[in-house]
Design a protein around this motif. Structure first.
Motif, short mmCIF file in Angstrom:
data_model
loop_
_atom_site.label_atom_id
_atom_site.label_comp_id
_atom_site.label_asym_id
_atom_site.label_seq_id
_atom_site.Cartn_x
_atom_site.Cartn_y
_atom_site.Cartn_z
N MET A 105 -16.77 -40.63 64.64
CA MET A 105 -16.12 -41.69 63.76
C MET A 105 -16.44 -41.31 62.13
SD MET A 105 -14.65 -44.40 64.12
CE MET A 105 -14.43 -46.09 64.27
N LEU A 106 -17.75 -41.05 61.82
CA LEU A 106 -18.29 -40.75 60.40
C LEU A 106 -17.33 -39.58 59.93
CD1 LEU A 106 -20.05 -41.06 58.11
CD2 LEU A 106 -21.59 -39.57 59.30
N GLU A 107 -16.95 -38.61 60.70
CA GLU A 107 -16.05 -37.42 60.29
C GLU A 107 -14.91 -37.86 59.90
OE1 GLU A 107 -17.75 -37.36 63.05
OE2 GLU A 107 -19.32 -35.95 62.82
N LEU A 108 -14.12 -38.86 60.58
CA LEU A 108 -12.90 -39.37 60.15
C LEU A 108 -12.93 -39.97 58.84
CD1 LEU A 108 -9.74 -40.07 60.65
CD2 LEU A 108 -10.74 -42.18 61.81
N TYR A 109 -13.99 -40.92 58.71
CA TYR A 109 -14.08 -41.67 57.22
C TYR A 109 -14.51 -40.61 56.30
CZ TYR A 109 -13.39 -45.88 59.52
OH TYR A 109 -12.67 -46.92 60.20
N ILE A 110 -15.27 -39.60 56.41
CA ILE A 110 -15.49 -38.54 55.53
C ILE A 110 -14.19 -37.86 55.24
CG2 ILE A 110 -16.45 -36.21 55.14
CD1 ILE A 110 -19.05 -37.30 56.78
N GLY A 111 -13.34 -37.53 56.16
CA GLY A 111 -12.01 -37.01 55.87
C GLY A 111 -11.06 -37.81 55.05
N ILE A 112 -11.44 -39.06 55.12
CA ILE A 112 -10.49 -40.25 54.36
C ILE A 112 -11.06 -40.08 52.95
CG2 ILE A 112 -10.27 -42.42 53.99
CD1 ILE A 112 -10.11 -42.77 57.15
N TYR A 113 -12.15 -39.94 52.87
CA TYR A 113 -12.96 -40.03 51.45
C TYR A 113 -12.33 -38.88 50.77
CZ TYR A 113 -16.47 -41.19 48.09
OH TYR A 113 -16.84 -41.40 46.62
N LEU A 114 -12.74 -37.61 51.22
CA LEU A 114 -12.25 -36.17 50.73
C LEU A 114 -10.76 -36.17 50.26
CD1 LEU A 114 -14.52 -33.89 52.78
CD2 LEU A 114 -14.72 -34.52 50.54
N LEU A 115 -9.88 -36.94 51.29
CA LEU A 115 -8.58 -37.02 50.88
C LEU A 115 -8.22 -37.52 49.68
CD1 LEU A 115 -5.64 -35.95 51.94
CD2 LEU A 115 -5.51 -37.88 53.24
N GLY A 116 -8.97 -38.95 49.65
CA GLY A 116 -8.70 -39.82 48.62
C GLY A 116 -9.37 -39.10 47.19
N VAL A 117 -10.42 -38.28 47.45
CA VAL A 117 -10.74 -37.53 45.99
C VAL A 117 -9.77 -36.21 45.84
CG1 VAL A 117 -12.52 -35.53 45.27
CG2 VAL A 117 -13.25 -37.78 46.40
N LEU A 118 -8.95 -35.72 46.74
CA LEU A 118 -8.17 -34.79 46.64
C LEU A 118 -6.83 -35.47 45.82
CD1 LEU A 118 -6.87 -32.02 46.71
CD2 LEU A 118 -6.18 -32.63 48.97
N ILE A 119 -6.50 -36.71 46.22
CA ILE A 119 -5.25 -37.27 45.92
C ILE A 119 -5.66 -37.75 44.25
CG2 ILE A 119 -3.97 -39.36 46.01
CD1 ILE A 119 -4.10 -39.06 49.26
N SER A 120 -6.73 -38.21 44.12
CA SER A 120 -7.22 -38.46 42.66
C SER A 120 -7.23 -37.36 42.04
CB SER A 120 -8.55 -39.02 43.00
OG SER A 120 -9.31 -39.24 41.53
N SER A 121 -7.56 -36.03 42.45
CA SER A 121 -7.37 -35.00 41.46
C SER A 121 -6.14 -34.69 41.43
CB SER A 121 -8.26 -33.73 42.28
OG SER A 121 -9.56 -34.22 42.55
N VAL A 122 -5.14 -34.90 42.15
CA VAL A 122 -3.88 -34.42 42.05
C VAL A 122 -3.11 -35.37 40.99
CG1 VAL A 122 -1.56 -34.69 43.15
CG2 VAL A 122 -3.59 -33.41 44.03
N SER A 123 -3.66 -36.61 40.84
CA SER A 123 -3.13 -37.39 39.77
C SER A 123 -3.67 -37.43 38.46
CB SER A 123 -3.43 -38.95 40.37
OG SER A 123 -4.92 -39.17 40.36
N GLN A 124 -4.85 -36.75 38.55
CA GLN A 124 -5.31 -36.18 37.09
C GLN A 124 -4.49 -34.98 36.57
OE1 GLN A 124 -9.54 -35.64 36.58
NE2 GLN A 124 -9.79 -37.08 38.32
#
Length: 116
Positions: A1-20
């Protein structure tokens, strides 16, 4: 379960980087008026991505420990450097390479010290 939420977090960081990247591309253009600087598709899309990334981070923090969040957020430096080199043809100097090595070392040390 933790791995899924870590993946969600990392995807959010990637999306934030793309927006930059989108905001930087928008900033490199010249516009006819100040309104068009802020109300153009690149800027609007970037802020929509930031909003989505924020929601993903909030969702991830339901399970991801706060101490791990800072480590996961540090991956943004890696994404931004990659985008800077590939998209904007930026050069990585000795100081930046050393800083990135320290960031990677910190992530690895945290990962090795975290109980599974």
């Amino acid at each position: 379960m933790l791995e899924l939420y870590i993946g969600i977090y990392l995807l959010g960081v990637l999306i934030s980087s793309v927006s930059q990247v989108l905001l930087k591309k928008a900033a490199l253009k010249t516009y006819d008026s100040p309104i068009k600087e802020y109300l153009n598709p690149l800027v609007i899309t970037a802020y929509a991505f930031f909003f989505g990334a924020t929601l993903m981070t909030i969702l991830a923090y339901k399970v991801v420990p706060l101490s791990m969040g800072a480590i996961l957020e540090a991956t943004a430096y890696l994404y931004i450097t990659f985008f800077g080199v590939t998209i904007f043809k930026e050069k990585i100097g000795k100081k930046k390479a050393c800083a990135l090595a320290l960031i990677i070392a910190g992530i690895v040390i945290y990962a090795l010290g975290t109980p599974q």
